[in-house]
Design a protein around this motif. Sequence first.
Motif: not given
Length: 832
Positions: A102-114, A127-132
């Motif tokens: 539930g804690r934000p990690l960050g944002r992505t805006r580019n399919m062509h990047r890692a 246990g941990n829950e990852l959400r994208v």
Amino acid sequence: MAVRIDLRDDWTLRAEAPEEVPASIGSAGVPATVPGCVHTDLLAAGLIPNPYEGANEDELTWIGRTRWSYTTGFDAAALAGAERVDLECEGLDTVADLSLNGRPLGRTRNMHRAYRFDLRPALREGGNELRVEFASPYGYAEALREELGDRPNAYPEPFQFIRKMACNFGWDWGPTLVTSGIWRPIRLHAWSTARLSRVVPQVTVAATPEGGARGRVLVRVEVERSDTGEDAGLTLRAEIAGRTAAVAVPPGVCRTEVEVEVDDPALWWPIGHGDQPLYDLRVVLSADGAELADWRRRVGFRTVELDTGVDEGGRRFTFVINGKPVLVKGANWIPDDCFVTRVGRERYAERIDQAVGANMNLLRIWGGGRYESEDFYELCDERGVLVWQDFLFACAAYPEESPLAEEVEAEAREAVVRLAPYPSLVLWNGNNENIWGFWDWDWEKPLAGRSWGEGYYLDLLPRVVAELDPTRPYWPGSPYSGSPDVHPNDPRHAAMHIWDVWNEVDYTVYRDYKPRFVSEFGFQAPPAYATLRAALPGEDLRPDSPGMLHHQKAIDGNGKLARGLAPHFGDTADFDDWHYLTQVNQARALTVGIEHFRAQWPDCAGSVVWQLNDCWPVTSWAAVDGDGRRKPLWYALRAVYADRLATIQPEGEGLVLALANDTDQEWAGTARLARRSLEGVVLAGAEAPFTVPARGLVRVEVPADVAGAGDAAAELVTADTDERRAYWFFAEDRDIAYPEPGYDVGVAPSGEDLRVTVVAHSLLRDLSLFADRLDPGAEADDMLVTLLPGESHTFTVRGGAHLDPGLVARAPVLRSVNDALRASGRDEQVVA
């Protein structure tokens, strides 16, 4: 050493606005495959129809307008003790917000990047829950278009406002299937002290005073340190070919380089010019003798230059490998599937081997697709296939404002670093057709002074390449003349595209061009019959049947097919004849173009046909269709791209025999020239001794009595050498007085295959065997075979031993132009 854990299992996909999706999907979770995408997950769950069948594509546009989430869980026990725990995302498609517990990690805006995210603030024991969570690609792109102002492009889609595979939004050969998903691996990375964040090998070769060669591998490295690792002294070591070099990395230093020299390395060559030796390069980061990180690639020693010097004929565009000019015999490459995670190493190998089988030595990765996976470049390294890599801009005016400008630079830097090790990569190209578009496609008025990408192609991208990969050339665009004062598609200046052929004029107009290099040109034809049948089950196939029209994406595509067919073959109402003749016409068009270009070597230094492959079943310019079947064009390319080529070309009022020798050995012999009746009788003949130097071309004048027809409708010219035969027909097929096709057919199994021998009693033009009409898995080894009376040819049908001999030996399986143009029966005898 560090610990990496792939997060491949136990993912769940959900629609974030269930009220906006079909009721069958709603809010229930769907098992997700990672790497993958929404479409493939919904397809696997049986919730959507096959997007490639019929017009199903049209029913699925809502997917690209929906928000989606991927969730999974993991246990942190295996990560305990590490100073840093990161989430590595090699590819997220495209606009994503990530959170852990539930804690934000960050944002992505580019399919062509890692992307990489520090998990420590949100990571918990157990246990941990990852959400994208993925935003709608359409929603993001359309909002940015509204903010920055619209820009012209080739299609009414907002693809230039999102750093995503442009052809997802549809193209004149592809469907509109706008994807979202985790499309490359995603993993946990636990590490301590330091890690290798960037490794860029620069491989060069130089002559030594003693007449040998010295290879140098300069490895530039960036290091990321943990908090406790800031004060650590590190060691960087590089190993190759039994040689090792190491440097100390003092505390606090995060950038360094190490160089290894290799005496007299074996050089990497493109196919047809030499071998492809590859060397294992290992880079190790350590502290106090303990290895922290290990990076490995295979590299090759070679030099590459792009000769774009100006001469009396304009501007050259010649690839020079290890000091040797190379004739390019290539094809353009598009993504091999709309859903790119379905393309793995085996499929890449099959497609690249099809290119090699057609005697190609270069693939151009087109700018509307993606930077391909490591598998692609590794396979090209192994096979000696040169790679021309476009940066990802195609057929549009691209904004240069924030946030796209920052994304473009980060993407370019990452792509250059990732692909630097591969010796097959020989060119970075700025864009596809965008500079040409600004000149000729009426962009200036709608742009109204807004940016369109010029700064990327002429400033940003060349700076990035010069900084990170100075061992390779950069070129601003395809096409591009090399000067802002010369039209970007000038035939006499560098690389050009030829699209008036196909769009406006007959393919014989190829002969009016004298280009220095042709990086795009092509002609359409439908895919194999079995491919059509699979995509359009149950449809009564006609050129204009609903499914055929849906799988023809080019503007007025069928009209252009008909207009291209009429001057050569006339009109046909029968589908089987139309299907065969349009495929023959495609092969003829590219044969005319490439033979003409090859006959101008070295003034014309190469051709890159549009296109090798397809991403789905469609009528297109491809040589290999969307199901991987070779169209007749593929066999024609194999012939015209052969190392040695004989071609009869018109010149003035007469004919010449052009003999092209793309080998390192002299080619000497005697050409036997003959003007014949259609019955094979020699009406006039001559012999011409020839010697073609290595990598050379010789033109032999055809004597007037051979080059001049007594009856254009009833005569042809042949030119025979020990290795090749060339034909010249004086009239178009529709005007030729073809005899009734007469032949015997012998059919015999050979293991799992079938051998089909045709003995001609009459002239047979472009004889082809379409085994897929009887079994989708069967394929002949040859097509487009022309036989004179008394000659024979044996086809081998792979996996065809079980086929009915009687069906194999007649239309629509065994076809010739004579057969298609004459409605009456054939004089045939089937021998089983």
